[in-house]
Design a protein around this motif. Structure first.
Motif, PDB file in Angstrom:
ATOM      1  N   ALA A  68       0.818  -1.213   0.000  1.00  0.00           N
ATOM      2  CA  ALA A  68       0.000   0.000   0.000  1.00  0.00           C
ATOM      3  C   ALA A  68       0.855   1.268   0.000  1.00  0.00           C
ATOM      4  O   ALA A  68       0.532   2.237  -0.683  1.00  0.00           O
ATOM      5  N   ILE A  69       1.948   1.269   0.748  1.00  0.00           N
ATOM      6  CA  ILE A  69       2.781   2.476   0.878  1.00  0.00           C
ATOM      7  C   ILE A  69       3.660   2.697  -0.346  1.00  0.00           C
ATOM      8  O   ILE A  69       3.955   3.847  -0.704  1.00  0.00           O
ATOM      9  N   GLY A  70       4.084   1.631  -0.994  1.00  0.00           N
ATOM     10  CA  GLY A  70       5.024   1.738  -2.108  1.00  0.00           C
ATOM     11  C   GLY A  70       4.709   2.821  -3.114  1.00  0.00           C
ATOM     12  O   GLY A  70       5.522   3.734  -3.326  1.00  0.00           O
ATOM     13  N   PRO A  71       3.534   2.790  -3.724  1.00  0.00           N
ATOM     14  CA  PRO A  71       3.238   3.775  -4.769  1.00  0.00           C
ATOM     15  C   PRO A  71       2.947   5.188  -4.261  1.00  0.00           C
ATOM     16  O   PRO A  71       2.934   6.124  -5.043  1.00  0.00           O
ATOM     17  N   VAL A  72       2.709   5.357  -2.948  1.00  0.00           N
ATOM     18  CA  VAL A  72       2.266   6.660  -2.438  1.00  0.00           C
ATOM     19  C   VAL A  72       3.196   7.252  -1.379  1.00  0.00           C
ATOM     20  O   VAL A  72       2.903   8.314  -0.817  1.00  0.00           O
ATOM     21  N   ALA A  73       4.313   6.601  -1.099  1.00  0.00           N
ATOM     22  CA  ALA A  73       5.211   7.059  -0.032  1.00  0.00           C
ATOM     23  C   ALA A  73       5.650   8.508  -0.237  1.00  0.00           C
ATOM     24  O   ALA A  73       5.631   9.306   0.710  1.00  0.00           O
ATOM     25  N   GLY A  74       6.029   8.864  -1.435  1.00  0.00           N
ATOM     26  CA  GLY A  74       6.472  10.231  -1.714  1.00  0.00           C
ATOM     27  C   GLY A  74       5.382  11.250  -1.476  1.00  0.00           C
ATOM     28  O   GLY A  74       5.623  12.311  -0.888  1.00  0.00           O
ATOM     29  N   GLN A  75       4.181  10.936  -1.903  1.00  0.00           N
ATOM     30  CA  GLN A  75       3.038  11.835  -1.705  1.00  0.00           C
ATOM     31  C   GLN A  75       2.786  12.066  -0.213  1.00  0.00           C
ATOM     32  O   GLN A  75       2.568  13.198   0.224  1.00  0.00           O
ATOM     33  N   ILE A  76       2.847  11.003   0.564  1.00  0.00           N
ATOM     34  CA  ILE A  76       2.619  11.113   2.007  1.00  0.00           C
ATOM     35  C   ILE A  76       3.739  11.914   2.659  1.00  0.00           C
ATOM     36  O   ILE A  76       3.484  12.833   3.444  1.00  0.00           O
ATOM     37  N   GLN A  77       4.979  11.603   2.335  1.00  0.00           N
ATOM     38  CA  GLN A  77       6.127  12.311   2.920  1.00  0.00           C
ATOM     39  C   GLN A  77       6.122  13.787   2.557  1.00  0.00           C
ATOM     40  O   GLN A  77       6.440  14.643   3.396  1.00  0.00           O
ATOM     41  N   ASN A  78       5.766  14.106   1.327  1.00  0.00           N
ATOM     42  CA  ASN A  78       5.744  15.500   0.888  1.00  0.00           C
ATOM     43  C   ASN A  78       4.690  16.323   1.614  1.00  0.00           C
ATOM     44  O   ASN A  78       4.816  17.541   1.716  1.00  0.00           O
ATOM     45  N   ASP A  79       3.659  15.683   2.127  1.00  0.00           N
ATOM     46  CA  ASP A  79       2.585  16.406   2.807  1.00  0.00           C
ATOM     47  C   ASP A  79       2.950  16.773   4.243  1.00  0.00           C
ATOM     48  O   ASP A  79       2.355  17.683   4.823  1.00  0.00           O
ATOM     49  N   VAL A  80       3.923  16.097   4.834  1.00  0.00           N
ATOM     50  CA  VAL A  80       4.279  16.332   6.239  1.00  0.00           C
ATOM     51  C   VAL A  80       4.622  17.796   6.488  1.00  0.00           C
ATOM     52  O   VAL A  80       4.209  18.374   7.501  1.00  0.00           O
ATOM     53  N   ALA A  81       5.325  18.442   5.568  1.00  0.00           N
ATOM     54  CA  ALA A  81       5.712  19.842   5.748  1.00  0.00           C
ATOM     55  C   ALA A  81       4.509  20.774   5.848  1.00  0.00           C
ATOM     56  O   ALA A  81       4.624  21.894   6.356  1.00  0.00           O
ATOM     57  N   ASN A  82       3.345  20.330   5.402  1.00  0.00           N
ATOM     58  CA  ASN A  82       2.141  21.151   5.474  1.00  0.00           C
ATOM     59  C   ASN A  82       1.555  21.237   6.883  1.00  0.00           C
ATOM     60  O   ASN A  82       0.713  22.094   7.138  1.00  0.00           O
ATOM     61  N   TYR A  83       1.960  20.337   7.781  1.00  0.00           N
ATOM     62  CA  TYR A  83       1.360  20.353   9.119  1.00  0.00           C
ATOM     63  C   TYR A  83       2.364  20.166  10.258  1.00  0.00           C
ATOM     64  O   TYR A  83       2.022  20.438  11.409  1.00  0.00           O
ATOM     65  N   ALA A  84       3.565  19.704   9.997  1.00  0.00           N
ATOM     66  CA  ALA A  84       4.512  19.429  11.093  1.00  0.00           C
ATOM     67  C   ALA A  84       5.890  19.990  10.787  1.00  0.00           C
ATOM     68  O   ALA A  84       6.378  19.879   9.661  1.00  0.00           O
ATOM     69  N   SER A  85       6.508  20.556  11.821  1.00  0.00           N
ATOM     70  CA  SER A  85       7.870  21.056  11.656  1.00  0.00           C
ATOM     71  C   SER A  85       8.912  19.987  11.976  1.00  0.00           C
ATOM     72  O   SER A  85      10.078  20.140  11.646  1.00  0.00           O
TER      73      SER A  85
END
Length: 105
Positions: free
Chosen positions: A74-91
């Motif tokens: 499940a994570i394989g194809p979307v890992a980058g998308q999930i990681q890139n979103d972290v900067a939108n809510y967490a420092s």
């Protein structure tokens, strides 16, 4: 059953946008993981063991999957998308740990 534990450190000066996390990031996780995601729990740290101490983690997210393999698929194809979103809510970058569920009630 496994749990993917995503733990956000509660460091001095750290920022965390809980509203964005709950209204954008978590729905995105549910969408991209689809039926592989069996459950999701989000917790906000309130304090440490001793009265008046701060929580070690600001936020804890627990994602349930049938197995390590189902999570990896499940994570394989979307890992980058999930990681890139972290900067939108967490420092702070989260700490991630996979655990095997031994007891659930």
């Amino acid at each position: 059953m496994i749990t993917v534990n995503v733990l956000y450190p509660n460091k001095d000066g750290a920022k965390f946008d809980m509203n964005y996390y709950l209204t954008s990031h978590i729905p995105m996780l549910k969408r991209v993981f689809g039926s592989a995601l069996k459950g999701c729990i989000v917790e906000q740290g309130l304090g440490g063991r001793d009265p008046g101490t701060k929580a070690e983690f600001a936020v804890l997210c627990h994602l349930r999957f049938d197995s390590v393999e189902s999570y990896q698929q499940a994570i394989g194809p979307v890992a980058g998308q999930i990681q890139n979103d972290v900067a939108n809510y967490a420092s702070e970058a989260p700490i991630i740990q996979l655990s095997e569920v031994k007891v659930a009630s």
